[in-house]
Design a protein around this motif. Structure first.
Motif, mmCIF file in Angstrom:
data_model
loop_
_atom_site.group_PDB
_atom_site.id
_atom_site.type_symbol
_atom_site.label_atom_id
_atom_site.label_comp_id
_atom_site.label_asym_id
_atom_site.label_seq_id
_atom_site.Cartn_x
_atom_site.Cartn_y
_atom_site.Cartn_z
ATOM 1 N N THR A 1 -4.668 3.932 -4.178
ATOM 2 C CA THR A 1 -4.347 2.695 -3.473
ATOM 3 C C THR A 1 -3.812 1.692 -4.482
ATOM 4 O O THR A 1 -3.783 1.965 -5.688
ATOM 5 N N TYR B 1 -3.782 -4.474 -1.639
ATOM 6 C CA TYR B 1 -3.779 -3.864 -0.302
ATOM 7 C C TYR B 1 -5.107 -4.116 0.418
ATOM 8 O O TYR B 1 -5.129 -4.443 1.615
ATOM 9 N N GLY C 1 4.526 -5.695 5.234
ATOM 10 C CA GLY C 1 4.179 -4.408 4.633
ATOM 11 C C GLY C 1 5.395 -3.560 4.325
ATOM 12 O O GLY C 1 5.271 -2.382 4.021
ATOM 13 N N VAL D 1 -0.243 -0.984 6.172
ATOM 14 C CA VAL D 1 -1.033 -2.175 6.502
ATOM 15 C C VAL D 1 -1.390 -2.181 7.988
ATOM 16 O O VAL D 1 -2.534 -2.469 8.363
ATOM 17 N N GLY E 1 0.796 -1.224 0.000
ATOM 18 C CA GLY E 1 0.000 0.000 0.000
ATOM 19 C C GLY E 1 0.825 1.269 0.000
ATOM 20 O O GLY E 1 0.319 2.351 0.316
#
Length: 613
Positions: free
Chosen positions: A230, A234, A266, A272, A221
């Protein structure tokens, strides 16, 4: 073709049901005509970077935004493309696997065949290594049948996630020429799309007809900027992790005797971890960006957690759930400095067994303080981007160990009178990244695949497929394309008071915005989450019924739609040109000049302030 790739999958009943799901398309992508409106030329986010980026990317910097239009749009200078000669397009997975990646391939294949059934889509087998070796699989609807709306990257596979060296770039150039490709689509995150931009620049310089297109797909992300809201994968990762976290929260509340330390995959930044906190409401989260901004040491973090444990014990609560991003370890200043020393010595060829004897005195003292299992993990060779192997460093066990030691000390000293502290550790990441993609990721990826065709039909090179207004239903999504170079920044750092260095232009991972609405929402609820056990269980992934259309909290609370606002600004400017032109009254002209002067003064100050920051 390698026998491991492209073979039909054995599907469960649920997988069969998901493979039959047909994602919707926004109106601007429907039909057989491509309608594109070009906006103003783009610049860099930081004006001080413009010269460096334009010098490194003379052929692909400063190109306009592209907006794809629905059939009913009334735009005078729109480009209408009705002729669609057959195209040969290659596609490659370059980043780590992320749920939804297969739907990018499906969307692109669908668009190619809708506009010309004789077009060809070639998948490169084994990631970038397959691109260099020209190992391909022709993608057909039959081959895709058991991969539609499915997780993983096993249709084509992946290996290294970089196309960076001169040898690698030349191999990619040769492959595209030999295979007579009209387009090359690269699926990946910040590193892969930076490499895509370099490929596009090299292809333009070498007059290679292949156009390069990037697609934002990464579970981290962190490929977020003014054009990209985005990333594919994710949404799924956060939903799957949030269910696991919520299950742990329920277990903690039931047993009432364990603290769960949960580390989340992440990479370096905490997107995240933030999203999962907002979805599942654990008692505590330590964001790497908070630690870096406040320059918290490992002892500060330990004290912060211990104080929280003690505050809960005062309420007769001896359980809890604490989330940690995997990049937290690199955000702790003294540990980051230690890692840099270790990586430097590894590059010099110093043996792992003797590194501890070569460290500076302060680094040696910190290294000696750490538990043996962490020492071993810190000595691992760094990743290709020089970062630590974050998935292999068990930060959750380190902090659990330090907190237990401190709580035992407090208990012995009599400053803590509660029950014995007990910790259980987890690392969530691999369990989620192979998941069936969420409905949102299925739709988003499929739409991005269609946009890739539109970009190629418009003859654009070095662009990334983009969708904005994502928090709204699919029929209101805005589809377009932005030059990858417009997403780049240049890092600068001082090595000493009289010398500074400038890095290469690149897309850099976005940090969690500590002034953003999502972080503000976390801070508003942090105390309640800590003390009141407001655990929330979103349940498993939903494909129909309640929750199926739920989107990430961080996506919904932020008011983005950058592309839509750019288009609206253009409409206002066009109206001004229509009203204020030779022959208008003195009063109209004076008002226009006054207003424009004020606006430009304000914007100049804002731009200067932003650059300084």
């Amino acid at each position: 073709m390698d026998s491991d790739y492209g073979i039909p999958r054995e599907l469960s009943d649920l997988q069969k049901l998901r493979s039959a799901y047909q994602p919707d398309l926004p109106p601007c992508l429907q039909g057989t005509t491509v309608r594109v409106e070009f906006g103003d030329t783009t610049t860099s986010l930081d004006p001080t970077d413009a010269h460096t980026i334009s010098r490194s990317f003379p052929h692909t910097y400063g190109h306009p935004l592209a907006h794809f239009l629905r059939a009913t749009a009334k735009v005078a200078d729109a480009h209408i493309i009705t002729e669609h000669p057959a195209k040969r397009v290659g596609i490659v997975f370059c980043g780590r696997q992320s749920p939804g990646g297969h739907n990018v391939i499906w969307g692109l294949l669908s668009a190619l065949k809708i506009h010309n059934p004789t077009s060809t889509l070639l998948g490169f087998l084994g990631g970038s290594e397959g691109l260099f070796a020209q190992k391909t699989l022709e993608i057909t609807d039959d081959i895709l049948a058991t991969y539609k709306n499915q997780g993983g990257y096993d249709l084509l596979g992946r290996t290294k996630d970089q196309i960076r060296t001169t040898e690698q770039v030349n191999a990619a150039l040769t492959a595209c020429r030999d295979l007579k490709l009209d387009g090359l689509v690269i699926i990946g995150g910040v590193t892969s799309n930076t490499d895509a931009a370099q490929l596009a620049e090299t292809f333009a310089e070498e007059k290679c007809p292949t156009k390069v297109v990037g697609v934002p797909v990464t579970l981290n992300g962190d490929l977020k900027n003014q054009f990209v809201e985005t990333n594919v994968g994710y949404d799924t990762i956060c939903k799957v992790n949030s269910q696991l976290i919520s299950n742990v929260c329920t277990d903690a509340l039931s047993a009432e005797k364990y603290y769960y330390f949960v580390r989340l995959m992440g990479r370096k930044h905490s997107h995240v971890a933030l999203e999962c906190t907002l979805q599942s409401h654990p008692n505590m989260v330590i964001l790497g960006e908070e630690v870096a901004a406040s320059k918290l040491t490992i002892f500060d973090i330990t004290k912060q957690i211990c104080d929280a444990v003690q505050a809960r014990a005062d309420q007769d609560k001896y359980h809890g759930v604490i989330l940690l991003p995997e990049g937290l370890i690199e955000s702790i200043p003294e540990v980051y400095a230690l890692l840099k020393e270790i990586h430097g010595l590894l590059k010099e060829g110093v043996s792992v067994d003797t590194i501890h004897t070569k460290l500076s005195p302060w680094a040696a003292a910190l290294f000696e303080f750490l538990p043996p299992f962490i020492k071993k993990q810190l000595l691992l060779h760094p990743e290709s981007d020089d970062s630590a192997q974050l998935s292999q460093i068990e930060t959750e066990k380190l902090l659990a160990h330090l907190v237990e030691t401190e709580m035992n000390k407090r208990q012995k000293e009599g400053t803590y009178k509660g029950k014995k502290f007990n910790a259980i550790c987890h690392f969530f990441g691999y369990q989620a990244r192979g998941s069936l993609p969420s409905k949102f990721d299925c739709d988003y990826a499929y739409v991005l695949g269609h946009i890739c065709y539109h970009i190629l039909a418009a003859g654009l090179n070095g662009y990334m497929a983009t969708v904005t207004n994502l928090k709204n239903p699919v029929n209101k999504w805005r589809c377009g394309a932005a030059p990858i170079t417009a997403m780049m920044t240049v890092k600068r750092w001082s090595q000493n008071p009289i010398a500074s260095s400038i890095g290469k232009p690149a897309i850099h991972p976005a940090t969690v915005d500590l002034k953003g609405k999502a972080y503000e929402l976390l801070r508003q609820n942090a105390t309640k989450f800590l003390l009141e056990d407001l655990y929330r269980n979103p349940g498993p992934l939903q494909f129909d019924g309640p929750g199926a259309d739920a989107k990430a909290v961080t996506l919904c609370v932020e008011d983005q739609d950058y592309m839509g606002r750019i288009k609206k600004l253009q409409e206002y400017l066009d109206k001004v040109r229509t009203i204020v032109k030779p022959g208008c009254s003195q009063e109209v002209l004076k008002v226009a000049l006054s207003v424009m002067a004020s606006i430009t003064d304000v914007l100049s100050v804002m731009t200067t302030t932003s650059s300084s920051a």
